[in-house]
Design an enzyme around this catalytic site. Sequence first.
Site, mmCIF file in Angstrom:
data_model
loop_
_atom_site.group_PDB
_atom_site.id
_atom_site.type_symbol
_atom_site.label_atom_id
_atom_site.label_comp_id
_atom_site.label_asym_id
_atom_site.label_seq_id
_atom_site.Cartn_x
_atom_site.Cartn_y
_atom_site.Cartn_z
ATOM 1 N N LYS A 60 -93.043 56.550 -78.534
ATOM 2 C CA LYS A 60 -92.134 57.625 -78.835
ATOM 3 C C LYS A 60 -91.727 58.131 -77.627
ATOM 4 O O LYS A 60 -92.639 59.089 -77.055
ATOM 5 C CB LYS A 60 -92.796 58.758 -79.906
ATOM 6 C CG LYS A 60 -92.079 59.720 -80.401
ATOM 7 C CD LYS A 60 -92.654 61.051 -80.455
ATOM 8 C CE LYS A 60 -92.789 61.947 -79.391
ATOM 9 N NZ LYS A 60 -91.706 62.189 -78.565
ATOM 10 N N GLU B 110 -98.120 75.182 -63.647
ATOM 11 C CA GLU B 110 -97.278 74.092 -63.171
ATOM 12 C C GLU B 110 -95.700 74.385 -63.070
ATOM 13 O O GLU B 110 -95.267 74.872 -64.118
ATOM 14 C CB GLU B 110 -97.424 72.888 -64.239
ATOM 15 C CG GLU B 110 -97.111 71.321 -63.638
ATOM 16 C CD GLU B 110 -97.296 70.529 -64.736
ATOM 17 O OE1 GLU B 110 -97.378 70.602 -65.901
ATOM 18 O OE2 GLU B 110 -97.127 69.450 -64.302
ATOM 19 N N CYS C 72 -95.325 65.425 -62.418
ATOM 20 C CA CYS C 72 -96.505 66.014 -62.543
ATOM 21 C C CYS C 72 -97.553 65.851 -61.274
ATOM 22 O O CYS C 72 -98.195 66.681 -61.002
ATOM 23 C CB CYS C 72 -97.346 65.128 -63.648
ATOM 24 S SG CYS C 72 -97.380 63.499 -63.271
ATOM 25 N N GLU D 218 -102.627 61.564 -69.619
ATOM 26 C CA GLU D 218 -101.855 61.836 -68.254
ATOM 27 C C GLU D 218 -101.397 63.130 -68.366
ATOM 28 O O GLU D 218 -100.312 63.127 -68.906
ATOM 29 C CB GLU D 218 -100.968 60.793 -67.822
ATOM 30 C CG GLU D 218 -101.680 59.331 -67.628
ATOM 31 C CD GLU D 218 -102.392 59.177 -66.437
ATOM 32 O OE1 GLU D 218 -102.316 60.210 -65.580
ATOM 33 O OE2 GLU D 218 -103.133 58.521 -66.170
#
Length: 472
Positions: free
Chosen positions: A170, A376, A280, A246
Amino acid sequence: MSVQDMIDGPILGTASTFPVFDPATGLVIADVSDGTAVDASAAVDAAAAAFPGWAATAPRERAEILRRAYELMVVDRDRLTDLICSENGKPRADARAEVDYAAEFFRWFGEEAVRTEGGYGINPAGTAHTVVTHRPVGVAALVTPWNFPAAMATRKIGPALAAGCTVVLKPAAETPLTALAIAELLSEAGVPDGVVNVVPTTDPGAVVGTWLADSRVRKISFTGSTGVGRLLLRQAADRVVNASMELGGNAPFVVAADADIDAAVAGAMIAKFRGSGQACTAANRFYVHSSVADEFVARFGAPIRALRVGPASDPATEIGPLVSARAAAGVRALVDDAVLDGATIAYQADIPAGECYVAPMLLTDVRPTARILGEEIFGPVAPVVVWDDEDTLLRWINESEFGLAAYVYSGRLQDAMRIGAAIDAGMVGINRGVVSDPAAPFGGTKQSGLGREGAREGLREFQETQYFSIDT
Ligand code: NAD
């Protein structure tokens, strides 16, 4: 353009579709089948039916198919680059680099497919031979984010197929086109129907929830935010599904007193601005020793101010729009919060009009406890904090709940290694601004995830260990 999902080969006529936008223009570039729970089950039907055949396919044959897929991606580089530019918005050079990086996972795991090792020993009592083997875990559910639409897909599909697993994938709703194009290339390379099935959707909970509830799905490999990863881990717990995660990062970038400042600035530009800051592994917080702070800030600020911001369609563009207006608003809010908290916008680039653009900028006077350092950022903003003693520096760094990547610049390798080893993170770049490499184990500690992708470790994520105890 209208695009179908890829279940058991391309199928036609799924009832409803959703639009995919170019973030630079806001225009619809394609309509894609909107997968439902029914489509999700059909994908598992196909993957489960294909699994015994694919698992029994000779490793050499699987390897050669992956190698062909690598070659097809290289030949098709320009089209894939265009697709990434149009659905993700990243500049052409970044998209092109992503295609090459993504293709490399097929080549690397094609090479690894024929190198699965086992083990042999005699038990301590001398009564049994122990033979250890590794076999494919089974049907694997793969869920990928929008920030690297090609590489995050191939980093999972490559090892899964090399191990003998079949997959249901997906992609993110923002960027389904690249994943569908890669699935077509895999088919062209000789991957049998049913081995790779792609289900784009605007209802990820329904599709992935269906997969995690299906007893035929034995593996979830997810790349995305820590929040969604946590949710999927909870769902995976119900059936004790093998999980690789992850997740988010918050990479520190340390500049020591004796660092080569030119090299540190060059590394910082890559570590911060690759993919317009939406990686990331992006350097999120710059810790610069007080003795070189003014020099680093001035030398880092100049190229930031000169960055060319614009649409991916302009070849001069170095920084693109963020993936959505919502993402851009979130980054701006973090900056506003930092400024209210005392930070100064010391340098910033010009931006065109458009709600997805955020000005690349360097912030100084950032408090070590500022919110922008704890979250982040996922945008082109570089907050700088000045440090003096190493213990305090390491405390600030390791207070984060994330532990994905870190970067350390120092003139003395021993110092860089000491600092790097004291940072609780899965990957440390020493005097370099890039850690991603298909041949190296990519992944994080703490809430940045579980497991590794790439390298031999990446293959093992899609294998189960079985051992035979054989009477002597
Ligand atoms: P996200 O978590 O919002 O989405 C990731 C994927 O999960 C998408 O496919 C999305 O559709 C799906 N998803 C969302 N809600 C879901 C639900 N309820 N159930 C099942 N699936 C769901 O993340 P994003 O915004 O697409 O990507 C950015 C994040 O990904 C950042 O946090 C970034 O650090 C992380 N990331 C990590 C790595 C890594 O290797 N560690 C690599 C790239 C991105």
